[in-house]
Design a protein around this motif. Structure first.
Motif, short mmCIF file in Angstrom:
data_model
loop_
_atom_site.label_atom_id
_atom_site.label_comp_id
_atom_site.label_asym_id
_atom_site.label_seq_id
_atom_site.Cartn_x
_atom_site.Cartn_y
_atom_site.Cartn_z
N ARG A 135 0.84 -1.19 0.00
CA ARG A 135 0.00 0.00 0.00
C ARG A 135 0.87 1.24 0.00
O ARG A 135 1.98 1.23 0.55
CB ARG A 135 -0.86 -0.01 1.25
N ILE A 136 0.39 2.30 -0.61
CA ILE A 136 1.20 3.49 -0.75
C ILE A 136 0.45 4.72 -0.28
O ILE A 136 -0.76 4.86 -0.52
CB ILE A 136 1.65 3.67 -2.21
N LEU A 137 1.19 5.55 0.42
CA LEU A 137 0.64 6.80 0.90
C LEU A 137 1.55 7.88 0.35
O LEU A 137 2.74 7.87 0.63
CB LEU A 137 0.72 6.76 2.42
N ILE A 138 1.01 8.76 -0.46
CA ILE A 138 1.86 9.82 -1.00
C ILE A 138 1.57 11.12 -0.27
O ILE A 138 0.41 11.49 -0.10
CB ILE A 138 1.66 10.00 -2.52
N ILE A 139 2.64 11.75 0.19
CA ILE A 139 2.46 12.97 0.97
C ILE A 139 3.25 14.08 0.28
O ILE A 139 4.32 13.85 -0.27
CB ILE A 139 2.93 12.75 2.43
N ASP A 140 2.65 15.26 0.25
CA ASP A 140 3.34 16.40 -0.34
C ASP A 140 2.96 17.65 0.44
O ASP A 140 1.79 17.87 0.72
CB ASP A 140 2.95 16.54 -1.81
N GLN A 141 3.94 18.43 0.78
CA GLN A 141 3.73 19.64 1.57
C GLN A 141 2.86 19.38 2.79
O GLN A 141 1.96 20.15 3.11
CB GLN A 141 3.09 20.73 0.70
N GLY A 142 3.12 18.24 3.44
CA GLY A 142 2.43 17.93 4.68
C GLY A 142 1.05 17.31 4.53
O GLY A 142 0.43 16.93 5.51
N ARG A 143 0.57 17.22 3.28
CA ARG A 143 -0.77 16.67 3.09
C ARG A 143 -0.71 15.35 2.36
O ARG A 143 0.13 15.15 1.49
CB ARG A 143 -1.62 17.63 2.26
#
Lengths: 241, 318
Positions: free
Chosen positions: B201-209
């Protein structure tokens, strides 16, 4: 409590695995030994009395510099290298970490003092020594060391730079060591009394004369605890920044 | 009982390092935590390991809340921080013993556990060396060994393969896969291939979100759209290859790059046959016709590189 002991053991091993412990022991014994026995003016032979008072006065100053050198890296270096993160994320309380490190550094001082016991034995051979005063003098050294170690750890917990930690702990300690005593002689009466009580040197002088006052002990223990708690709070403050 | 994070927020000054992050993961899941540098991966992991307090929100690990029972949480976590900070002056075996002590592994089990970790992580021959003398790969293994030592149900690994060579990366990856079968593993990375290969499973985070959250294949499908082809044609100089390719049935767009063309197909159409027939009809020589494998790399770029506002991105992700 188990964690305190574990951390203390690791720190003592680290002292003796690196050269730190040996270098510091040699410097401490070298300095205190030279001034006690060989300096001429003011050494034991010059005074001509079977007393370790000279040694206590010299050690009081040597420990003032020796202890910040021992403690400066204990937290600062862990902060700099990142190992602190791994340590505080173990199921260990921050206070246990600080206490373990405090115990280790204090233990190192105690070891250094054990190596000076031959002075005691030697002087006792030379003439009638006041055993009570000598023992309470050693206790006095252990007491002020406890304070300085805890101040040193607090300074070390504030920064990732060992030199800054060293200077900072000297800066804090110099008030207790010297400045409050100086203030006591210039301030007006009520403030002078306060300054006189805060002056560690005064308490130490009393102890090295063989008088262990309950107020002195209480003061020293309080200072030590305040230092330990301040260091703990400073470790915890990572969360609030 | 894995990890549940609800509305985690961490503010540094005026900057939101982590912004309202919520997710859930179950035991036996390997979750890849993906994002560009500075996206908030490390901060999130530090909150989960009780190193930092969140400004708002909370999380539970294995049923224990990070505010109410930080010690219980730490007891259940194996954590490998970024850059593997270990005591360089300690021999491997002493370091593992120290970790076991701090994790309160029962005294009777310590030796067995250490031996087991040495075997699992392949540390046997290095056991008496100082950690500072080991190569980066072996240091990483020591880091993994200390994280696994107390058999924690949850493992949190911050960039476990940084600084390793390809062989070492492959080994660590295998190790993580193996471990992940029975534990909850969360690992962060900015290397997509790694996450693609290791994680369910993947969780992509960018700029804290969080901008995307889903099973690996799911994300690939969701964001990839139609197939793409690379086409190289050996045609006479005056032939209008661009125009002809654009008019091929099923081709949505054509991009020219270094003498070859990249065709994006409209979804559900396979334009390869049409391209072949076109060339055959015109007498052009078709020297290359390759499907371009879209990977998570595209998903990742798409989600984190565009200067979109975070709101737009999160709405696209859901």
């Amino acid at each position: 409590m188990h964690a305190v002991w574990t951390i203390c053991k690791r720190e003592v091993n680290a002292f003796f695995d690196s050269l730190t412990a040996y270098v510091l022991l040699v410097i401490f014994l070298g300095l205190s030994g030279t001034f006690t026995w060989l300096f001429g003016q003011g050494d034991i032979f010059f005074v001509g009395e079977a007393s370790l008072d000279i040694f206590f006065q010299v050690s009081f100053w040597t420990l003032f510099f020796f202890i910040p050198a021992v403690t400066m890296g204990m937290i600062a270096e862990e902060r700099r290298s990142g190992t602190l993160e791994l340590l505080v994320t173990k199921p260990v309380d921050d206070l246990e970490i600080v206490t373990g490190k405090w115990l280790a550094a204090w233990g190192l001082v105690a070891i250094a003092l054990v190596f000076t016991l031959p002075y005691y034995v030697t002087v006792a051979q030379l003439g009638p020594i006041d055993h009570g005063a000598t023992i309470s003098g050693y206790l006095g050294l252990l007491f002020i060391s406890a304070v300085y170690v805890s101040i040193g750890l607090f300074a070390s917990s504030l920064t990732g730079n060992q030199i800054v930690a060293f200077l900072l702990s000297l800066f804090i300690a110099v008030f207790l060591h010297l400045l409050f005593g100086q203030m006591a002689s210039v301030l007006p009466a009520p403030l002078a009394n306060v300054a006189e009580f805060l002056d560690l040197q005064g308490h130490f002088q009393t102890m090295s004369r063989g008088v262990i006052d309950a107020a002195s002990v209480l003061y020293v223990v309080t200072l030590t605890l305040v230092g330990l708690l301040a260091a703990t709070v400073s470790l915890k403050s990572r969360s609030w920044s | 009982m894995g990890i549940t994070a609800s509305n985690l927020t961490k503010v540094y000054g005026t900057q939101k390092a982590v912004d309202d992050v919520s997710f859930e993961m179950n035991t036996g899941e390997v979750l890849g935590f993906l994002g560009p540098n500075g996206a908030g991966k490390t901060t999130t992991m530090r909150i989960l390991t009780c190193y930092l307090d969140p400004t708002a929100g909370t999380a539970t690990l294995d049923g224990y809340d990070i505010h109410d029972h930080p010690e219980e949480v730490r007891r259940r976590i194996g954590y490998l921080p970024e850059d593997t900070p270990l005591y360089a002056d300690m021999p491997v075996i002493d370091y593992l013993r120290l970790s076991a002590d701090l994790q309160s592994v029962p005294e009777a089990d310590v030796d067995d556990r250490i031996q087991e970790m040495m075997d699992v992580c392949g540390l046997g021959p290095e056991r008496h060396k100082r950690i500072g003398e080991l190569s980066k790969g072996f240091q990483q293994r020591v880091g993994l060994a200390q994280a696994l030592l107390h058999d924690p149900p949850v493992l949190i690994l911050d960039e476990p393969t940084t600084g390793l060579d390809p062989n070492q990366i492959a080994e660590i990856r295998e190790l993580i896969k193996e471990i992940g079968q029975e534990k909850t593993v969360m690992l962060s990375s900015h290397i997509l291939k790694e996450v693609e290969m290791t994680c369910d499973r993947i969780l992509i985070i960018d700029q804290g979100r969080i901008v995307a959250d889903g099973a690996t294949e799911e994300l690939q499908q969701q964001f990839m759209g139609g197939t793409r082809l690379r086409v190289t044609v050996d045609a006479p100089g005056d032939a209008d290859v661009d125009g002809a390719l654009e008019n091929v049935e099923g081709v949505a767009s054509v991009q020219r790059s270094n003498g070859s063309y990249e065709l994006s197909a409209a979804s559900d159409v396979e334009p390869a046959a049409n391209v072949f027939h076109l060339c055959a009809d015109r007498g052009w020589v078709l020297t290359e016709l390759t499907p371009i494998e879209s990977s998570l790399e595209d998903v990742f770029r798409d989600l984190t590189e565009t200067p979109d506002t975070p709101e737009e991105m999160s709405s696209r992700a859901t």
